[in-house]
Design an enzyme around this catalytic site. Structure first.
Site, PDB file in Angstrom:
ATOM      1  N   GLY A 188       0.675  -1.269   0.005  1.00 38.74           N
ATOM      2  CA  GLY A 188       0.017   0.089   0.021  1.00 38.74           C
ATOM      3  C   GLY A 188       0.872   1.237  -0.074  1.00 38.74           C
ATOM      4  N   GLY A 189       2.046   1.387   0.066  1.00 38.49           N
ATOM      5  CA  GLY A 189       2.820   2.531   0.158  1.00 38.49           C
ATOM      6  C   GLY A 189       2.792   3.323  -1.193  1.00 38.49           C
ATOM      7  CE  LYS A 190       6.799   1.198  -5.600  1.00 40.36           C
ATOM      8  NZ  LYS A 190       7.156   0.333  -4.357  1.00 40.36           N
ATOM      9  CG  ASP A 223      -1.550  -7.384  -4.277  1.00 35.44           C
ATOM     10  OD1 ASP A 223      -0.326  -6.792  -4.337  1.00 35.44           O
ATOM     11  OD2 ASP A 223      -1.530  -8.837  -3.994  1.00 35.44           O
ATOM     12  NE  ARG A 239       1.786  -8.006  -1.920  1.00 31.26           N
ATOM     13  CZ  ARG A 239       3.100  -7.497  -1.679  1.00 31.26           C
ATOM     14  NH1 ARG A 239       3.936  -7.989  -0.831  1.00 31.26           N
ATOM     15  NH2 ARG A 239       3.444  -6.494  -2.452  1.00 31.26           N
ATOM     16  CG  ASP A 293      -4.343 -13.512 -12.249  1.00 29.59           C
ATOM     17  OD1 ASP A 293      -3.068 -13.219 -12.267  1.00 29.59           O
ATOM     18  OD2 ASP A 293      -4.308 -14.913 -12.669  1.00 29.59           O
ATOM     19  N   GLY A 294      -4.086 -10.080 -11.699  1.00 29.00           N
ATOM     20  CA  GLY A 294      -3.383  -9.089 -12.604  1.00 29.00           C
ATOM     21  C   GLY A 294      -3.244  -9.248 -13.957  1.00 29.00           C
ATOM     22  CG  ASP A 306       5.957  -2.340  -7.064  1.00 27.82           C
ATOM     23  OD1 ASP A 306       7.059  -2.311  -7.369  1.00 27.82           O
ATOM     24  OD2 ASP A 306       5.912  -2.507  -5.719  1.00 27.82           O
ATOM     25  CB  CYS A 359      12.311  -4.180  -4.388  1.00 31.85           C
ATOM     26  SG  CYS A 359      11.345  -5.696  -3.829  1.00 31.85           S
TER      27      CYS A 359
END
Length: 475
Positions: free
Chosen positions: A279-281, A298, A303, A328-329, A346, A401
């Site tokens: 959730g930061g972005k 997500d 998450r 499902d992305g 991301d 990352c």
């Protein structure tokens, strides 16, 4: 040593004889005293002599025996056999507790060659071995310093919550000698676009007016993120609840804000965060104040719950609403094709810093080997879906990352080829080298990245790793 044979409880003396073979003692020296109603069932002199201190080394942990009054020989015999069996089993248990492989039954022994699923190395050790083998070739002489930084304490940035009393929060952080690295980069760009005349006196920093978000700043506006300067390893105190009922800032890896800045959200844009957890972005996109509609997705249920908790803690209930889904992305290109102006992809990755520090949820577990090997394919599918959901002329940013070029540049190249060959969609990679110059005082960038930009962890600025690439859909 062969295992003990099974004997019936009605033959306690045969068990006594069997145990004596393993103890190497005369069974008569520790044979139990069979008593019932004050009479001796065994008429031998040893039995009539009574139990001595050395005659019963194995005694069952049972309740004190009640005084028996029955004189029936059959009943007394059954009782004596039961007591003898209990004492024999107690002796077996004590025997098995003794050390030494010769005293353990074969079927109870542990042999490492039988335990094929027992992990020989921890997940952290496997991750370090993998990184040493691959990243030493990829980064050469830079890898030793990167490795030490990954194993060292990470630096954080404080993303100011615009829904709280942000002016008070920024003042408190500036008293701690922290600086807003976004504002510093904005000033640097402003000075480069409009250089001061020599006769113009310079204003002190507190009196300078930051440039308007319109020009020449082409990135996502209204974002404030404070970090400590190079070499300063100070920590931020935990976020507190402001007078408005929301937390005053969000602690995150400051390099995680770079993909949001590169996305360049403008007022009125429809935005999709395809892999939004934790959730930061998503919070940073919401803090820009430019999203006409923001969809956060997500596939992971945990998450997604974390994402909802972040939004509940930082966004007022009567504020802008975010559509949170758990789909499902990879199917998003079919669900909402050519819908969004900006898409942030991301993707899940090997999470290098987490993999060398935490055993929990580590992708290098032996049970997740296939998942790790299929990771680049999943990333390509997610990026293709994100670009298909982008409008023609829109922008998508791919970020990870991890340091692995197999999950970074090669994924971008593979997604572009699939879109061109299977969907007849042209995608252009946009240059981000100016990011390197704007934020070089805060982050360390890899100078040899072919596509996109990569933030390297270094001891003086231990952020990252963070890879991001900006792509524009042409058709």
């Amino acid at each position: 040593m062969s295992s003990l044979k099974t004997h019936s409880p009605s033959h306690p003396r045969s068990l006594v004889t069997t145990l004596s073979r393993y103890l190497g003692r005369d069974p008569a020296s520790w044979r139990p005293d069979f008593r019932c109603g004050g009479r001796h069932l065994d008429k031998s002199p040893r039995s009539r002599a009574g139990a001595s201190a050395n005659s019963e080394p194995f005694t069952a942990n049972t309740a004190p025996r009640r005084k028996r009054t029955s004189t029936d020989p059959k009943t007394c015999a059954r009782t004596a056999n039961m007591e003898a069996s209990l004492r024999i089993m107690a002796g077996v248990r004590r025997l098995l507790r003794r050390s030494g492989p010769g005293l353990v039954l074969r079927r109870l022994r542990h042999k490492k060659k039988w335990a094929s699923t027992e992990p020989k190395f921890s997940s952290i050790r496997l991750a370090l071995q993998n990184f040493d083998m691959n990243y030493k070739v990829q980064f050469g002489d830079l890898w030793p310093s990167i490795r030490v930084s990954l194993l060292s304490e990470q630096k954080y940035g404080a993303l100011i919550n615009n829904f709280s009393t942000w002016d008070k929060t920024t003042y408190e952080l500036e008293q701690l000698k922290a600086k807003d690295f976004v504002l510093e980069a904005q000033r640097r760009m402003w000075e480069k676009a409009f250089p001061e005349e020599p006769s113009t006196p310079a204003l002190p920093p507190e009196l300078e007016t930051p440039p308007s978000p319109g020009a020449p700043w082409p990135y996502s506006p209204n974002l404030r993120c404070y970090t400590f300067t190079k070499g300063d390893i100070s920590r931020f105190y935990p976020a507190r609840v402001s007078s408005l009922g929301v937390l005053d800032y969000y602690l995150m890896d400051a390099s995680s804000l770079l993909p949001v800045l590169a996305l360049g959200v403008q007022p009125g844009d429809t935005v999709l965060d395809l892999c939004a957890g934790p959730g930061g972005k998503t919070l940073a996109l919401l803090l820009t104040g430019c999203c006409r509609h923001l969809a956060a997705n997500d596939i992971s249920g945990s998450r997604t719950r974390r994402l909802k908790q972040v939004l509940h803690s930082y966004v007022p209930q009567d504020g802008s609403q975010v559509r949170v889904t758990s789909q499902d992305g990879r199917k998003w290109g079919d669900l909402e094709r050519s819908t969004y102006d900006r898409v942030l992809v991301d993707v899940p990755c090997t999470a290098d810093r987490h993999s060398v520090l935490e055993e929990d949820n580590n992708i290098f577990k032996r049970s997740r080997k296939v998942e790790r090997q299929m990771m680049p394919m999943l990333q390509v599918q997610l990026l293709v879906a994100g670009l298909l959901a982008t409008k023609p002329g829109g922008v998508a940013v791919y970020s990870t990352c991890t340091l692995s070029h197999l999950q970074n540049e090669y994924v971008v190249g593979g997604a572009i080829d699939i879109l061109a060959n299977q969907y007849q969609v042209d995608v252009q990679v946009e240059e981000l080298s100016y990011f390197r110059h704007l934020f070089q005082d805060t982050f360390s960038f890899f100078p040899s990245c072919r596509i996109g930009e990569l933030v390297l962890p270094v001891l003086w600025a231990n952020f990252g790793p963070m890879y991001f690439c900006r792509l524009r859909r042409l058709t």
